[in-house]
Design a protein around this motif. Structure first.
Motif, short mmCIF file in Angstrom:
data_model
loop_
_atom_site.label_atom_id
_atom_site.label_comp_id
_atom_site.label_asym_id
_atom_site.label_seq_id
_atom_site.Cartn_x
_atom_site.Cartn_y
_atom_site.Cartn_z
N ALA A 1 0.83 -1.20 0.00
CA ALA A 1 0.00 0.00 0.00
C ALA A 1 0.87 1.26 0.00
O ALA A 1 0.57 2.23 -0.70
CB ALA A 1 -0.94 0.00 1.21
N TRP A 2 1.95 1.25 0.77
CA TRP A 2 2.86 2.40 0.81
C TRP A 2 3.49 2.64 -0.55
O TRP A 2 3.47 3.76 -1.06
CB TRP A 2 3.97 2.17 1.85
N LEU A 3 4.04 1.60 -1.14
CA LEU A 3 4.69 1.75 -2.45
C LEU A 3 3.68 2.13 -3.52
O LEU A 3 3.98 2.96 -4.40
CB LEU A 3 5.42 0.46 -2.83
N GLY A 4 2.49 1.54 -3.47
CA GLY A 4 1.45 1.89 -4.44
C GLY A 4 1.01 3.33 -4.32
O GLY A 4 0.83 4.03 -5.32
N THR A 5 0.82 3.81 -3.10
CA THR A 5 0.39 5.20 -2.88
C THR A 5 1.46 6.17 -3.34
O THR A 5 1.17 7.15 -4.04
CB THR A 5 0.08 5.43 -1.39
N ILE A 6 2.70 5.91 -2.97
CA ILE A 6 3.79 6.79 -3.38
C ILE A 6 3.98 6.76 -4.89
O ILE A 6 4.19 7.80 -5.53
CB ILE A 6 5.09 6.42 -2.63
N ALA A 7 3.86 5.58 -5.50
CA ALA A 7 3.97 5.48 -6.96
C ALA A 7 2.84 6.24 -7.65
O ALA A 7 3.06 6.91 -8.67
CB ALA A 7 3.95 4.01 -7.38
N LEU A 8 1.64 6.17 -7.09
CA LEU A 8 0.50 6.90 -7.65
C LEU A 8 0.74 8.41 -7.60
O LEU A 8 0.52 9.11 -8.60
CB LEU A 8 -0.76 6.54 -6.86
N VAL B 1 -6.39 4.91 1.91
CA VAL B 1 -6.78 5.98 2.83
C VAL B 1 -5.86 5.99 4.05
O VAL B 1 -5.37 7.05 4.47
CB VAL B 1 -8.25 5.84 3.25
N ASP B 2 -5.60 4.82 4.64
CA ASP B 2 -4.73 4.73 5.82
C ASP B 2 -3.31 5.20 5.50
O ASP B 2 -2.70 5.95 6.27
CB ASP B 2 -4.69 3.31 6.36
N THR B 3 -2.79 4.75 4.37
CA THR B 3 -1.44 5.15 3.98
C THR B 3 -1.37 6.65 3.74
O THR B 3 -0.42 7.32 4.15
CB THR B 3 -1.00 4.38 2.73
N ASN B 4 -2.38 7.20 3.07
CA ASN B 4 -2.41 8.64 2.82
C ASN B 4 -2.45 9.41 4.13
O ASN B 4 -1.77 10.43 4.28
CB ASN B 4 -3.61 8.99 1.96
N ASN B 5 -3.24 8.96 5.09
CA ASN B 5 -3.30 9.64 6.39
C ASN B 5 -1.94 9.63 7.09
O ASN B 5 -1.53 10.65 7.66
CB ASN B 5 -4.35 8.98 7.28
N LYS B 6 -1.23 8.51 7.02
CA LYS B 6 0.09 8.44 7.64
C LYS B 6 1.08 9.36 6.94
O LYS B 6 1.88 10.03 7.59
CB LYS B 6 0.59 7.00 7.64
N ILE B 7 1.03 9.40 5.61
CA ILE B 7 1.93 10.28 4.86
C ILE B 7 1.65 11.74 5.20
O ILE B 7 2.57 12.53 5.40
CB ILE B 7 1.79 10.03 3.34
N MET B 8 0.38 12.11 5.29
CA MET B 8 0.03 13.50 5.60
C MET B 8 0.50 13.89 7.00
O MET B 8 0.96 15.00 7.22
CB MET B 8 -1.48 13.71 5.48
#
Length: 123
Positions: free
Chosen positions: A11-18, A65-72
């Protein structure tokens, strides 16, 4: 070692790649129009539009959504050098400080407030 097993790396790699895909694609497209500096804004807006369309037909995956919240939450430290540079610039601005502060309020606080309202409503 347990901490690394709890992290959803896919999920982390996918979110960052997106995020990188939309940003770099938008910079490339806007470069062809002669305005690569607008790439970040166009990338953000296009990613938002794609996610809104996705949400219209399917649910946004909770992992995203969870990964995005952690990144933010963790990305606040990235703004420390920007804050230091802004403080140094303020010292040299003199009479232009009120205009600078007005621009900061309009361009930073209002979009963050809108984002918070949208996140509270949709998430």
């Amino acid at each position: 070692m347990d901490l690394f097993r709890q992290i959803d790396w896919f999920a982390w790699l996918g979110t960052i790649a997106l995020i990188i895909f939309f940003r770099e694609g938008s910079v490339w497209i806007m470069g062809h129009f002669g305005h690569p500096e607008l790439g970040n804004l166009v990338g953000l807006i296009s990613l938002l539009i794609v996610l809104l369309i996705w949400r219209k037909f399917k649910k946004v995956p909770p992992r995203l959504v969870d990964t995005n919240n952690k990144i933010m939450k963790e990305s606040g430290f990235a703004f420390l050098p920007i804050c230091a540079g802004s403080l140094m610039m303020l010292v040299h601005m003199g009479s232009e400080i009120p205009l600078f502060v007005a621009v900061l309020v309009v361009s930073t606080l209002i979009p963050l407030w809108v984002y918070a309202k949208m996140a509270k409503h949709w998430l």
